[in-house]
Design an enzyme around this catalytic site. Structure first.
Site, short mmCIF file in Angstrom:
data_model
loop_
_atom_site.label_atom_id
_atom_site.label_comp_id
_atom_site.label_asym_id
_atom_site.label_seq_id
_atom_site.Cartn_x
_atom_site.Cartn_y
_atom_site.Cartn_z
N GLU A 39 13.20 -26.28 7.87
CA GLU A 39 14.33 -24.54 7.89
C GLU A 39 15.35 -25.10 6.62
OE1 GLU A 39 17.11 -24.99 11.56
OE2 GLU A 39 18.17 -24.23 10.64
N HIS B 80 22.71 -22.42 8.84
CA HIS B 80 24.32 -22.58 8.92
C HIS B 80 24.79 -21.98 7.83
CE1 HIS B 80 26.94 -26.36 8.32
NE2 HIS B 80 26.14 -26.92 9.34
N GLY B 81 25.64 -21.53 8.53
CA GLY B 81 27.22 -20.81 7.86
C GLY B 81 26.53 -19.46 8.30
N GLU C 194 17.61 -29.97 17.95
CA GLU C 194 18.40 -30.58 16.37
C GLU C 194 18.89 -31.55 16.99
OE1 GLU C 194 21.37 -28.76 14.95
OE2 GLU C 194 20.54 -26.62 14.63
N HIS D 134 21.42 -29.06 19.86
CA HIS D 134 22.22 -30.45 18.73
C HIS D 134 22.06 -31.57 19.69
CE1 HIS D 134 23.31 -32.25 14.70
NE2 HIS D 134 22.18 -34.20 15.64
N ARG E 220 28.51 -35.66 21.57
CA ARG E 220 29.69 -34.88 21.39
C ARG E 220 30.00 -33.65 22.42
NH1 ARG E 220 30.63 -33.54 14.62
NH2 ARG E 220 30.42 -35.97 14.88
N HIS E 221 28.78 -33.30 22.76
CA HIS E 221 28.40 -31.40 22.92
C HIS E 221 27.35 -31.43 24.02
CE1 HIS E 221 26.55 -31.07 19.64
NE2 HIS E 221 27.04 -30.50 18.39
N ARG F 124 37.36 -31.20 28.41
CA ARG F 124 37.42 -30.90 29.31
C ARG F 124 37.37 -32.24 30.44
NH1 ARG F 124 42.32 -28.42 32.03
NH2 ARG F 124 43.19 -27.93 29.96
N ARG G 251 23.82 -35.12 19.90
CA ARG G 251 23.83 -35.64 19.26
C ARG G 251 23.95 -37.12 19.41
NH1 ARG G 251 26.53 -32.78 13.94
NH2 ARG G 251 27.08 -34.93 13.28
N GLY H 278 24.88 -19.95 14.79
CA GLY H 278 25.28 -20.98 15.70
C GLY H 278 27.40 -20.50 16.15
N HIS H 279 28.06 -20.57 15.09
CA HIS H 279 29.20 -20.69 14.66
C HIS H 279 29.73 -18.95 14.68
CE1 HIS H 279 33.15 -21.95 14.43
NE2 HIS H 279 33.46 -20.97 13.51
N THR I 260 30.31 -31.06 11.28
CA THR I 260 29.06 -30.53 11.86
C THR I 260 27.97 -31.15 10.89
OG1 THR I 260 27.97 -28.82 12.07
CG2 THR I 260 29.44 -28.28 10.09
N THR I 261 27.30 -30.76 10.90
CA THR I 261 25.46 -31.77 9.79
C THR I 261 26.45 -30.76 8.71
OG1 THR I 261 24.08 -30.94 11.58
CG2 THR I 261 22.94 -31.21 9.79
N ASN J 87 22.03 -20.88 18.12
CA ASN J 87 22.71 -22.84 18.85
C ASN J 87 23.72 -22.42 19.37
OD1 ASN J 87 24.68 -25.06 18.21
ND2 ASN J 87 23.08 -25.24 16.59
N ASP K 12 25.81 -25.45 20.78
CA ASP K 12 26.61 -26.14 21.15
C ASP K 12 27.84 -26.17 20.81
OD1 ASP K 12 24.25 -27.35 20.33
OD2 ASP K 12 24.84 -27.90 18.27
N HIS K 13 28.63 -25.67 20.29
CA HIS K 13 29.93 -24.76 21.03
C HIS K 13 30.23 -24.68 22.01
CE1 HIS K 13 30.83 -25.62 16.86
NE2 HIS K 13 30.47 -23.96 16.66
#
Ligand code: PXP
Length: 242
Positions: free
Chosen positions: A151, A190-191, A70, A43, A49-50, A18, A45, A212-213, A100-101, A7, A9-10
């Site tokens: 998922e 997730h996580g 997503e 994702h 936002r990303h 910026r 959204r 992702g994270h 996050t979700t 993922n 997104d980050h």
């Protein structure tokens, strides 16, 4: 072989801080692919936002591996999916104020809205995964909708430790069996991180993990390609020493 969805997104979160052109998630997708990713997950959204529409369009044209989008069931987002045709859509619940979700989709409680989204996406030839908590009624509803995959939300497993974590893992195992018995493909995410991924990777019938994270966090220090390689290596270990 167990598939790793990365993922990205980050990467877009940093760009949007910026509102500039860098770092570009399109470059990130290529680097993740070089590191052995099997799937790129983004994702889109509702608040953009990303990931933004331009990213989805370019990724749909340029990603050589699987592209997993997503998204919520909002009509304008479903329109974009039908136009860009990612290989897979994962439907998730979405709240504007969340970081996050936060939980799985309530398919059982929102059946008719999700049913019409599933129909639109299937008509566009897109494979569908539903992001669900490990609950029997939700999985039954997914089966009734004839989606290709579920998922499982691993957030509670990731947040807990000790006996609580083990109880969460047992729930994931039970739900994984229900999903496979119903003929759907099992995904999870997730996580998940480098410390907690192996027990989830070893759940019977697991096919795809979306992470992702933790990968992007490690990538800040060692680079994205290597961070993906290291996660992929853990999945190989999980499978080989089963
Ligand atoms: N799967 C789904 C459905 C998600 O919404 C997310 C977060 O965007 C992930 C996987 C990845 O979660 P994490 O960033 O905690 O690895």
């Amino acid at each position: 072989m167990l598939e790793l969805g990365v993922n990205i997104d980050h990467i877009a979160t940093i760009r949007q801080a910026r509102k500039t052109y860098e770092p570009d998630p399109v470059t990130a997708a290529a680097m993740a692919e070089l590191g052995g990713a099997d799937c790129i997950t983004v994702h889109l959204r509702e608040d953009r936002r990303h990931i933004i529409d331009r990213d989805v369009r370019i990724l749909a044209d340029t990603v050589n591996i699987k592209l997993n989008l997503e998204m919520s069931i909002a009509n304008d987002i479903v329109d974009i999916a039908c136009q860009t045709k990612p290989n897979q859509v994962t439907l998730v619940p979405e709240k504007r104020e969340e970081v996050t979700t936060e939980g799985g989709l309530d398919v059982a409680g929102n059946y008719s809205n999700i049913e019409s989204t599933v129909k639109r996406l299937h008509d566009a030839g897109i494979s569908i995964s539903l992001f669900l908590d490990p609950e029997e009624a939700q999985i039954e509803a997914a089966h009734k909708l004839q989606v290709e995959a579920v998922e499982l939300h691993t957030g509670q497993y990731a947040l807990n430790s000790g006996a609580e974590r083990n109880a969460c893992l047992q729930e994931l195992i039970t739900s994984g069996r229900q999903i496979a018995d119903a003929g759907m493909t099992l995904h999870a995410g997730h996580g998940l991180n480098y410390q907690n991924v192996i027990p989830v990777a070893r759940i019977d019938n697991m096919v795809e993990l979306n992470i992702g994270h933790s990968i992007i966090s490690r990538a800040i220090f060692i680079g994205l390609t290597q961070a993906v390689q290291e996660m992929k290596q853990l999945l190989v270990i999980a499978e080989s020493k089963h």
